[in-house]
Each structure stands twice: as C-alpha cells, then as structure tokens.
Write a protein that holds these residues in place. Structure first.
Motif, PDB file in Angstrom:
ATOM      1  N   ASP A   1       9.275   9.784  47.201  1.00  0.00           N
ATOM      2  CA  ASP A   1       9.839   8.562  46.622  1.00  0.00           C
ATOM      3  C   ASP A   1       8.995   7.926  45.534  1.00  0.00           C
ATOM      4  OD1 ASP A   1      12.032   8.519  48.403  1.00  0.00           O
ATOM      5  OD2 ASP A   1      10.769   7.637  49.949  1.00  0.00           O
ATOM      6  N   VAL A   2       7.667   7.989  45.701  1.00  0.00           N
ATOM      7  CA  VAL A   2       6.784   7.199  44.851  1.00  0.00           C
ATOM      8  C   VAL A   2       5.679   8.088  44.293  1.00  0.00           C
ATOM      9  CG1 VAL A   2       5.165   5.244  44.815  1.00  0.00           C
ATOM     10  CG2 VAL A   2       7.254   5.096  46.166  1.00  0.00           C
ATOM     11  N   LEU A   3       5.337   7.838  43.041  1.00  0.00           N
ATOM     12  CA  LEU A   3       4.175   8.474  42.428  1.00  0.00           C
ATOM     13  C   LEU A   3       3.304   7.381  41.847  1.00  0.00           C
ATOM     14  CD1 LEU A   3       4.659   8.225  39.140  1.00  0.00           C
ATOM     15  CD2 LEU A   3       6.036  10.242  39.487  1.00  0.00           C
ATOM     16  N   ARG A   4       2.155   7.784  41.352  1.00  0.00           N
ATOM     17  CA  ARG A   4       1.292   6.842  40.637  1.00  0.00           C
ATOM     18  C   ARG A   4       1.284   7.232  39.176  1.00  0.00           C
ATOM     19  NH1 ARG A   4      -0.336   7.164  45.485  1.00  0.00           N
ATOM     20  NH2 ARG A   4      -1.793   8.888  45.386  1.00  0.00           N
TER      21      ARG A   4
ATOM     22  N   THR B   1       0.275  13.390  49.432  1.00  0.00           N
ATOM     23  CA  THR B   1       0.604  13.090  50.817  1.00  0.00           C
ATOM     24  C   THR B   1      -0.537  12.303  51.451  1.00  0.00           C
ATOM     25  OG1 THR B   1      -0.379  15.149  51.604  1.00  0.00           O
ATOM     26  CG2 THR B   1       1.973  15.203  51.039  1.00  0.00           C
ATOM     27  N   GLU B   2      -0.270  11.789  52.635  1.00  0.00           N
ATOM     28  CA  GLU B   2      -1.249  10.972  53.348  1.00  0.00           C
ATOM     29  C   GLU B   2      -1.785  11.695  54.576  1.00  0.00           C
ATOM     30  OE1 GLU B   2       2.045   9.838  52.857  1.00  0.00           O
ATOM     31  OE2 GLU B   2       1.509   8.980  50.931  1.00  0.00           O
ATOM     32  N   VAL B   3      -1.689  13.006  54.621  1.00  0.00           N
ATOM     33  CA  VAL B   3      -2.152  13.784  55.765  1.00  0.00           C
ATOM     34  C   VAL B   3      -3.325  14.655  55.351  1.00  0.00           C
ATOM     35  CG1 VAL B   3       0.122  13.805  56.862  1.00  0.00           C
ATOM     36  CG2 VAL B   3      -0.507  15.633  55.282  1.00  0.00           C
TER      37      VAL B   3
ATOM     38  N   ILE C   1      -1.540  17.565  46.731  1.00  0.00           N
ATOM     39  CA  ILE C   1      -1.599  16.726  45.535  1.00  0.00           C
ATOM     40  C   ILE C   1      -0.982  17.478  44.368  1.00  0.00           C
ATOM     41  CG2 ILE C   1      -3.120  15.483  43.942  1.00  0.00           C
ATOM     42  CD1 ILE C   1      -5.261  15.677  46.281  1.00  0.00           C
ATOM     43  N   LEU C   2      -0.074  16.832  43.676  1.00  0.00           N
ATOM     44  CA  LEU C   2       0.496  17.379  42.452  1.00  0.00           C
ATOM     45  C   LEU C   2       0.086  16.455  41.315  1.00  0.00           C
ATOM     46  CD1 LEU C   2       2.255  19.559  41.140  1.00  0.00           C
ATOM     47  CD2 LEU C   2       4.244  18.091  41.572  1.00  0.00           C
TER      48      LEU C   2
ATOM     49  N   ILE D   1      -2.778  21.011  44.167  1.00  0.00           N
ATOM     50  CA  ILE D   1      -3.949  21.152  45.028  1.00  0.00           C
ATOM     51  C   ILE D   1      -3.467  21.007  46.466  1.00  0.00           C
ATOM     52  CG2 ILE D   1      -6.194  20.188  45.670  1.00  0.00           C
ATOM     53  CD1 ILE D   1      -6.312  18.994  42.799  1.00  0.00           C
ATOM     54  N   ASP D   2      -3.709  22.064  47.266  1.00  0.00           N
ATOM     55  CA  ASP D   2      -3.319  21.989  48.678  1.00  0.00           C
ATOM     56  C   ASP D   2      -4.505  22.180  49.621  1.00  0.00           C
ATOM     57  OD1 ASP D   2      -3.816  24.719  48.684  1.00  0.00           O
ATOM     58  OD2 ASP D   2      -1.718  25.292  48.925  1.00  0.00           O
ATOM     59  N   PHE D   3      -5.690  22.444  49.078  1.00  0.00           N
ATOM     60  CA  PHE D   3      -6.927  22.626  49.834  1.00  0.00           C
ATOM     61  C   PHE D   3      -6.878  23.829  50.765  1.00  0.00           C
ATOM     62  CE2 PHE D   3      -7.299  18.292  48.377  1.00  0.00           C
ATOM     63  CZ  PHE D   3      -8.612  18.252  47.936  1.00  0.00           C
ATOM     64  N   GLU D   4      -5.846  24.645  50.616  1.00  0.00           N
ATOM     65  CA  GLU D   4      -5.774  25.897  51.360  1.00  0.00           C
ATOM     66  C   GLU D   4      -5.772  27.066  50.383  1.00  0.00           C
ATOM     67  OE1 GLU D   4      -2.402  25.426  53.912  1.00  0.00           O
ATOM     68  OE2 GLU D   4      -3.384  23.859  55.086  1.00  0.00           O
ATOM     69  N   THR D   5      -4.885  27.020  49.411  1.00  0.00           N
ATOM     70  CA  THR D   5      -4.825  28.082  48.401  1.00  0.00           C
ATOM     71  C   THR D   5      -5.304  27.610  47.038  1.00  0.00           C
ATOM     72  OG1 THR D   5      -2.520  27.580  47.852  1.00  0.00           O
ATOM     73  CG2 THR D   5      -2.907  29.230  49.582  1.00  0.00           C
ATOM     74  N   THR D   6      -5.332  26.303  46.831  1.00  0.00           N
ATOM     75  CA  THR D   6      -5.798  25.748  45.564  1.00  0.00           C
ATOM     76  C   THR D   6      -6.703  24.555  45.843  1.00  0.00           C
ATOM     77  OG1 THR D   6      -3.820  24.351  45.418  1.00  0.00           O
ATOM     78  CG2 THR D   6      -3.744  26.469  44.264  1.00  0.00           C
TER      79      THR D   6
END
Length: 165
Positions: free
Chosen positions: A22-25, A75-77, A82-83, A142-147
C-alpha cells in the motif's frame, strides 16, 4: 541500468509482492535543498509507480524543479525484503479523483460502510489531484537471502578472498 534488467528484477516474485503493498517512501530534494522522505500510497500499473497528491502539496514545486526521486518499498519482518527504485517523476494534474487513488486506498481495513463514507469525504474535499508517475530507471531488490546491499556484498567478497588466500 538497462530496461531488460529493470524488467527482470521487477518481475521477480518478491518484487511483485512488494509492488502490491500500500505504501512506499518517496525521497526527493525539497525547494530549500534539504532531503525529504515521505510515506505515500501508491499503485503499480505494470510499468510505472503512480502516486496521487493534493494540488497544493509542498512536494510538487520541488518535483517540478528536480524530478529525480528514490522510492523504497519494504517489509517489517526479519529478514526484511526491500525494493529500491530510482526514476524521474512526471506530474499529471487531473480534475476529480483519479481511479488509481481510489484503488490504492482500497486495501486498508474498512467496512463497506466506512469505505462509502471515506470515498464521499474524498470526493467532497478534492476538486482535483496530481498524479505523480515514476518510470523506474534503476532498481535493486534486497532479500538478505539471495541479494544483499552492495556494501555487504563487498564485505562477503573480501572475506571470501581472505579465506581463500
């Protein structure tokens, strides 16, 4: 960044998940040359990020002067997803309420009655809005798993080089 690279990244499942939020910065440079970073509702139409704002929003003169922006959707998890998107804005003043604005605010938890009241209030308040349209010119997922963030990628590379030396 080539258009094909941007498309490939934005078509990844995690990117599609983030683009459905819904929201971006929105980060931009204000008229006083100081940075701003504001949350704003958005929608993704398959090739552009579309945000809508009031015709008297303080960000509009700044975006007219310097249309370069950076967007963050995350996301907050843990681990966060992060895109990051960079691009240039195009401003489109419209009469009435853009359908995108009504759609982008359609996923908030509202009862049907609250939704009717909200839409009536919006229509009575705004005689028009400005669509802020961003076509991505650079993206990073960025997903901290593959990137990873580029600085962390560099640290991983250095560690590997040290271990292999």
């Amino acid at each position: 960044m080539r258009a094909s690279e941007i498309t490939e990244i934005l078509n990844r499942p995690i990117s599609r998940e983030l683009l459905a939020r819904d929201v971006l910065r929105l980060a931009y440079v204000a008229k006083d040359d100081t940075p701003r970073n504001v949350p704003i509702a958005f929608t993704w139409n398959g090739s552009e990020i579309v945000m809508c704002t009031t015709k008297n929003a303080p960000k509009l003169p700044a975006l007219r002067e310097n249309p370069t922006v950076a967007l963050t959707i995350d996301t907050e998890v843990h681990p966060p997803k992060i895109l990051l998107i960079r691009g240039r804005t195009e401003l489109d003043a419209v009469d009435g309420i853009p359908e995108e604005y009504l759609r982008m605010n359609g996923s908030y938890e509202m009862t049907p009655e609250q939704r009717v009241e909200w839409e009536a209030e919006v229509r009575s308040l705004y005689d028009g809005m400005v669509r802020i349209v961003v076509t991505p010119t650079w993206v990073k997922l960025i997903d901290f798993e593959t990137t990873l963030p580029s600085a962390v990628e560099e640290l991983v590379k250095r560690r590997t080089e040290r271990e292999n030396a």
